[in-house]
Design a protein around this motif. Structure first.
Motif, PDB file in Angstrom:
ATOM      1  N   THR A 198     -78.931  28.964  52.593  1.00 56.06           N
ATOM      2  CA  THR A 198     -79.953  27.933  52.799  1.00 56.06           C
ATOM      3  C   THR A 198     -79.520  26.593  52.207  1.00 56.06           C
ATOM      4  O   THR A 198     -79.626  25.538  52.854  1.00 56.06           O
ATOM      5  CB  THR A 198     -81.287  28.359  52.150  1.00 56.06           C
ATOM      6  N   GLN A 199     -79.009  26.636  50.978  1.00 56.09           N
ATOM      7  CA  GLN A 199     -78.512  25.400  50.341  1.00 56.09           C
ATOM      8  C   GLN A 199     -77.346  24.814  51.138  1.00 56.09           C
ATOM      9  O   GLN A 199     -77.227  23.597  51.292  1.00 56.09           O
ATOM     10  CB  GLN A 199     -78.062  25.691  48.902  1.00 56.09           C
ATOM     11  N   SER A 200     -76.478  25.698  51.617  1.00 56.00           N
ATOM     12  CA  SER A 200     -75.306  25.244  52.381  1.00 56.00           C
ATOM     13  C   SER A 200     -75.714  24.573  53.687  1.00 56.00           C
ATOM     14  O   SER A 200     -75.055  23.648  54.155  1.00 56.00           O
ATOM     15  CB  SER A 200     -74.366  26.415  52.668  1.00 56.00           C
ATOM     16  N   LEU A 201     -76.807  25.045  54.265  1.00 56.78           N
ATOM     17  CA  LEU A 201     -77.312  24.426  55.498  1.00 56.78           C
ATOM     18  C   LEU A 201     -77.762  22.986  55.219  1.00 56.78           C
ATOM     19  O   LEU A 201     -77.500  22.081  56.015  1.00 56.78           O
ATOM     20  CB  LEU A 201     -78.466  25.258  56.060  1.00 56.78           C
ATOM     21  N   ASN A 202     -78.369  22.782  54.071  1.00 56.24           N
ATOM     22  CA  ASN A 202     -78.743  21.418  53.668  1.00 56.24           C
ATOM     23  C   ASN A 202     -77.498  20.548  53.503  1.00 56.24           C
ATOM     24  O   ASN A 202     -77.474  19.381  53.903  1.00 56.24           O
ATOM     25  CB  ASN A 202     -79.523  21.429  52.347  1.00 56.24           C
ATOM     26  N   THR A 203     -76.465  21.131  52.884  1.00 56.47           N
ATOM     27  CA  THR A 203     -75.194  20.404  52.716  1.00 56.47           C
ATOM     28  C   THR A 203     -74.633  19.994  54.076  1.00 56.47           C
ATOM     29  O   THR A 203     -74.189  18.859  54.260  1.00 56.47           O
ATOM     30  CB  THR A 203     -74.167  21.269  51.963  1.00 56.47           C
ATOM     31  N   VAL A 204     -74.680  20.930  55.031  1.00 58.76           N
ATOM     32  CA  VAL A 204     -74.166  20.641  56.383  1.00 58.76           C
ATOM     33  C   VAL A 204     -74.933  19.477  57.013  1.00 58.76           C
ATOM     34  O   VAL A 204     -74.336  18.558  57.591  1.00 58.76           O
ATOM     35  CB  VAL A 204     -74.235  21.899  57.288  1.00 58.76           C
ATOM     36  N   GLU A 205     -76.257  19.501  56.881  1.00 59.03           N
ATOM     37  CA  GLU A 205     -77.070  18.416  57.462  1.00 59.03           C
ATOM     38  C   GLU A 205     -76.677  17.062  56.877  1.00 59.03           C
ATOM     39  O   GLU A 205     -76.488  16.085  57.603  1.00 59.03           O
ATOM     40  CB  GLU A 205     -78.552  18.675  57.187  1.00 59.03           C
ATOM     41  N   GLU A 206     -76.553  17.010  55.556  1.00 60.49           N
ATOM     42  CA  GLU A 206     -76.187  15.741  54.901  1.00 60.49           C
ATOM     43  C   GLU A 206     -74.756  15.347  55.268  1.00 60.49           C
ATOM     44  O   GLU A 206     -74.449  14.166  55.422  1.00 60.49           O
ATOM     45  CB  GLU A 206     -76.335  15.883  53.386  1.00 60.49           C
ATOM     46  N   MET A 207     -73.904  16.355  55.402  1.00 60.52           N
ATOM     47  CA  MET A 207     -72.505  16.107  55.742  1.00 60.52           C
ATOM     48  C   MET A 207     -72.384  15.497  57.146  1.00 60.52           C
ATOM     49  O   MET A 207     -71.653  14.531  57.357  1.00 60.52           O
ATOM     50  CB  MET A 207     -71.753  17.442  55.672  1.00 60.52           C
ATOM     51  N   VAL A 208     -73.116  16.072  58.107  1.00 58.82           N
ATOM     52  CA  VAL A 208     -73.089  15.561  59.482  1.00 58.82           C
ATOM     53  C   VAL A 208     -73.554  14.106  59.502  1.00 58.82           C
ATOM     54  O   VAL A 208     -72.953  13.247  60.169  1.00 58.82           O
ATOM     55  CB  VAL A 208     -73.970  16.446  60.407  1.00 58.82           C
ATOM     56  N   SER A 209     -74.592  13.813  58.724  1.00 57.38           N
ATOM     57  CA  SER A 209     -75.128  12.456  58.650  1.00 57.38           C
ATOM     58  C   SER A 209     -74.116  11.486  58.021  1.00 57.38           C
ATOM     59  O   SER A 209     -73.867  10.396  58.551  1.00 57.38           O
ATOM     60  CB  SER A 209     -76.430  12.488  57.851  1.00 57.38           C
ATOM     61  N   LEU A 210     -73.507  11.887  56.907  1.00 64.15           N
ATOM     62  CA  LEU A 210     -72.517  11.032  56.234  1.00 64.15           C
ATOM     63  C   LEU A 210     -71.261  10.837  57.095  1.00 64.15           C
ATOM     64  O   LEU A 210     -70.670   9.755  57.104  1.00 64.15           O
ATOM     65  CB  LEU A 210     -72.128  11.621  54.877  1.00 64.15           C
ATOM     66  N   CYS A 211     -70.869  11.895  57.800  1.00 65.12           N
ATOM     67  CA  CYS A 211     -69.709  11.779  58.701  1.00 65.12           C
ATOM     68  C   CYS A 211     -69.992  10.748  59.790  1.00 65.12           C
ATOM     69  O   CYS A 211     -69.149   9.892  60.084  1.00 65.12           O
ATOM     70  CB  CYS A 211     -69.381  13.134  59.330  1.00 65.12           C
ATOM     71  N   ALA A 212     -71.184  10.817  60.376  1.00 67.38           N
ATOM     72  CA  ALA A 212     -71.549   9.889  61.452  1.00 67.38           C
ATOM     73  C   ALA A 212     -71.518   8.437  60.953  1.00 67.38           C
ATOM     74  O   ALA A 212     -71.030   7.538  61.637  1.00 67.38           O
ATOM     75  CB  ALA A 212     -72.923  10.231  62.005  1.00 67.38           C
ATOM     76  N   LYS A 213     -72.003   8.237  59.727  1.00 74.19           N
ATOM     77  CA  LYS A 213     -72.046   6.877  59.165  1.00 74.19           C
ATOM     78  C   LYS A 213     -70.651   6.347  58.834  1.00 74.19           C
ATOM     79  O   LYS A 213     -70.449   5.139  58.713  1.00 74.19           O
ATOM     80  CB  LYS A 213     -72.881   6.859  57.887  1.00 74.19           C
ATOM     81  N   ASN A 214     -69.699   7.261  58.623  1.00 80.86           N
ATOM     82  CA  ASN A 214     -68.359   6.853  58.195  1.00 80.86           C
ATOM     83  C   ASN A 214     -67.274   7.133  59.236  1.00 80.86           C
ATOM     84  O   ASN A 214     -66.090   7.232  58.895  1.00 80.86           O
ATOM     85  CB  ASN A 214     -68.010   7.555  56.875  1.00 80.86           C
ATOM     86  N   SER A 215     -67.696   7.284  60.488  1.00 76.12           N
ATOM     87  CA  SER A 215     -66.747   7.517  61.603  1.00 76.12           C
ATOM     88  C   SER A 215     -65.853   8.731  61.393  1.00 76.12           C
ATOM     89  O   SER A 215     -64.655   8.700  61.663  1.00 76.12           O
ATOM     90  CB  SER A 215     -65.868   6.280  61.836  1.00 76.12           C
TER      91      SER A 215
ATOM     92  N   GLY B 131     -68.093  16.605  47.186  1.00 77.43           N
ATOM     93  CA  GLY B 131     -66.822  16.588  47.909  1.00 77.43           C
ATOM     94  C   GLY B 131     -66.908  15.768  49.186  1.00 77.43           C
ATOM     95  O   GLY B 131     -65.984  15.025  49.534  1.00 77.43           O
ATOM     96  N   VAL B 132     -68.047  15.900  49.891  1.00 72.85           N
ATOM     97  CA  VAL B 132     -68.271  15.115  51.112  1.00 72.85           C
ATOM     98  C   VAL B 132     -68.231  13.624  50.778  1.00 72.85           C
ATOM     99  O   VAL B 132     -67.552  12.832  51.441  1.00 72.85           O
ATOM    100  CB  VAL B 132     -69.634  15.467  51.762  1.00 72.85           C
ATOM    101  N   GLU B 133     -68.953  13.261  49.707  1.00 72.49           N
ATOM    102  CA  GLU B 133     -69.023  11.848  49.313  1.00 72.49           C
ATOM    103  C   GLU B 133     -67.645  11.305  48.925  1.00 72.49           C
ATOM    104  O   GLU B 133     -67.309  10.149  49.218  1.00 72.49           O
ATOM    105  CB  GLU B 133     -70.030  11.676  48.163  1.00 72.49           C
ATOM    106  N   ASP B 134     -66.828  12.144  48.281  1.00 70.69           N
ATOM    107  CA  ASP B 134     -65.457  11.732  47.934  1.00 70.69           C
ATOM    108  C   ASP B 134     -64.606  11.550  49.192  1.00 70.69           C
ATOM    109  O   ASP B 134     -63.879  10.569  49.332  1.00 70.69           O
ATOM    110  CB  ASP B 134     -64.784  12.790  47.035  1.00 70.69           C
ATOM    111  N   ALA B 135     -64.702  12.517  50.087  1.00 68.76           N
ATOM    112  CA  ALA B 135     -63.826  12.536  51.258  1.00 68.76           C
ATOM    113  C   ALA B 135     -64.111  11.397  52.239  1.00 68.76           C
ATOM    114  O   ALA B 135     -63.183  10.808  52.800  1.00 68.76           O
ATOM    115  CB  ALA B 135     -63.927  13.881  51.976  1.00 68.76           C
ATOM    116  N   VAL B 136     -65.402  11.076  52.437  1.00 69.71           N
ATOM    117  CA  VAL B 136     -65.715  10.052  53.452  1.00 69.71           C
ATOM    118  C   VAL B 136     -65.262   8.652  53.044  1.00 69.71           C
ATOM    119  O   VAL B 136     -65.156   7.758  53.877  1.00 69.71           O
ATOM    120  CB  VAL B 136     -67.227  10.008  53.829  1.00 69.71           C
ATOM    121  N   LYS B 137     -64.950   8.471  51.760  1.00 68.82           N
ATOM    122  CA  LYS B 137     -64.459   7.165  51.288  1.00 68.82           C
ATOM    123  C   LYS B 137     -63.061   6.861  51.824  1.00 68.82           C
ATOM    124  O   LYS B 137     -62.623   5.716  51.815  1.00 68.82           O
ATOM    125  CB  LYS B 137     -64.392   7.149  49.751  1.00 68.82           C
ATOM    126  N   HIS B 138     -62.357   7.899  52.236  1.00 69.54           N
ATOM    127  CA  HIS B 138     -60.958   7.721  52.653  1.00 69.54           C
ATOM    128  C   HIS B 138     -60.865   7.503  54.164  1.00 69.54           C
ATOM    129  O   HIS B 138     -61.136   8.401  54.950  1.00 69.54           O
ATOM    130  CB  HIS B 138     -60.128   8.946  52.236  1.00 69.54           C
TER     131      HIS B 138
END
Length: 286
Positions: free
Chosen positions: A118-135, A85-92
């Motif tokens: 624990t898994q969700s925390l990993n998702t958050v970390e990747e999400m924060v990183s992807l958000c930063a890369k995509n403004s 979902g993160v990967e889909d959303a950051v494209k927009h």
């Protein structure tokens, strides 16, 4: 105090997601375009989640393509439940915020996102990183933030612990979410000032669910606690589909507006457009 200091987050996505009958895309677009003209800080407009999980939001990308952002300063927030979902959303490009429900109740995290804390925390970390890369910016909801109906352990220390962990992962906006309406003015007045003073570089918001009778006292407690970011929905529609209580909806935006007006807050909202949105809401919510 101008609205730049007070962030109202209107949540039509939360209001619509649990409705059984699919709302035609054209009607959703018409409703959201009206809300975009009211002057809210943010519009929680849709979600990039599995259509099997939330059929009502299957057309989010289609809706987004038809929103008129030309004369609106309102920012768009979309909810995601996993990395896909993160990967889909950051494209927009038009999406400013991605929201993720991080539950401090293990049972609810499994039910809501089919993953562990624990898994969700990993998702958050990747999400924060992807958000930063995509403004974009990540908004993390501390879901079940005031307790849960499953018997999972809850106390103020647990809330603070998870807030601490999330902030250490780079989260800049945290919203304390009362998923099932168990918050009380006392709980709100105890935990919010602690979070606001301890995490003074983090934007702390609140997303409450409530019965109509308790709305104003909860709004008042949040206001007195110093919160400057509040989620609500027109007429209090919606709430968590998992809550299974018809009375426990969102905080009604009109109650929030009227409360803040009595406090002399300058919200700079276009009330004509707001009244048009209220009139149109009957077509969606019946």
């Amino acid at each position: 105090m101008s609205q730049t200091n007070f962030k109202l987050v209107e949540c039509p996505r939360d209001a619509m997601q649990g409705l059984h009958d699919f709302i035609p895309t054209k009607l959703k677009v018409e409703y959201l375009n009206l809300l975009l003209q009211v002057g809210f800080d943010t519009l929680d407009f849709g979600s990039f989640v599995s259509p099997k999980a939330i059929p009502q939001m299957a057309d989010t990308a289609e809706v987004l393509a038809q929103l008129d952002l030309s004369s609106s300063s309102t920012k768009l927030l979309a909810i995601v439940a996993n990395l896909r979902g993160v990967e889909d959303a950051v494209k927009h490009e038009a999406v400013d915020y991605l929201g993720f429900p991080f539950s401090i109740s293990e049972t609810f995290q499994q039910r809501n996102t089919n993953s562990s804390i624990t898994q969700s925390l990993n998702t958050v970390e990747e999400m924060v990183s992807l958000c930063a890369k995509n403004s974009k910016k990540a908004v993390i909801y501390l879901s079940m933030g005031f307790g849960n109906p499953y018997g999972d352990e809850w106390n103020y220390e647990i809330v603070e612990k998870w807030a601490d962990v999330l902030v250490s992962k780079g989260v800049e906006i945290l919203s304390l979410a009362d998923t099932v309406g168990v918050s009380t003015p006392e709980k709100i007045g105890t935990i919010l000032p602690k979070l606001i003073s301890r995490f003074n570089r983090t934007e702390i918001g609140i997303h409450l669910h409530s019965t109509p009778a308790e709305r104003i006292e909860k709004i008042s407690a949040a206001y007195l606690a110093g919160v400057k970011r509040i989620d609500s929905a027109l007429k209090g529609f919606g709430g968590c589909p998992m809550a299974a209580d018809d009375l426990t909806g969102n905080i009604a935006t009109e109650d929030l507006i009227s409360f803040l007006n009595t406090k002399g807050e300058n919200l700079e909202l276009n009330m004509d457009k707001w009244n048009e949105a209220i009139a149109l809401s009957g077509k969606i919510f019946g």
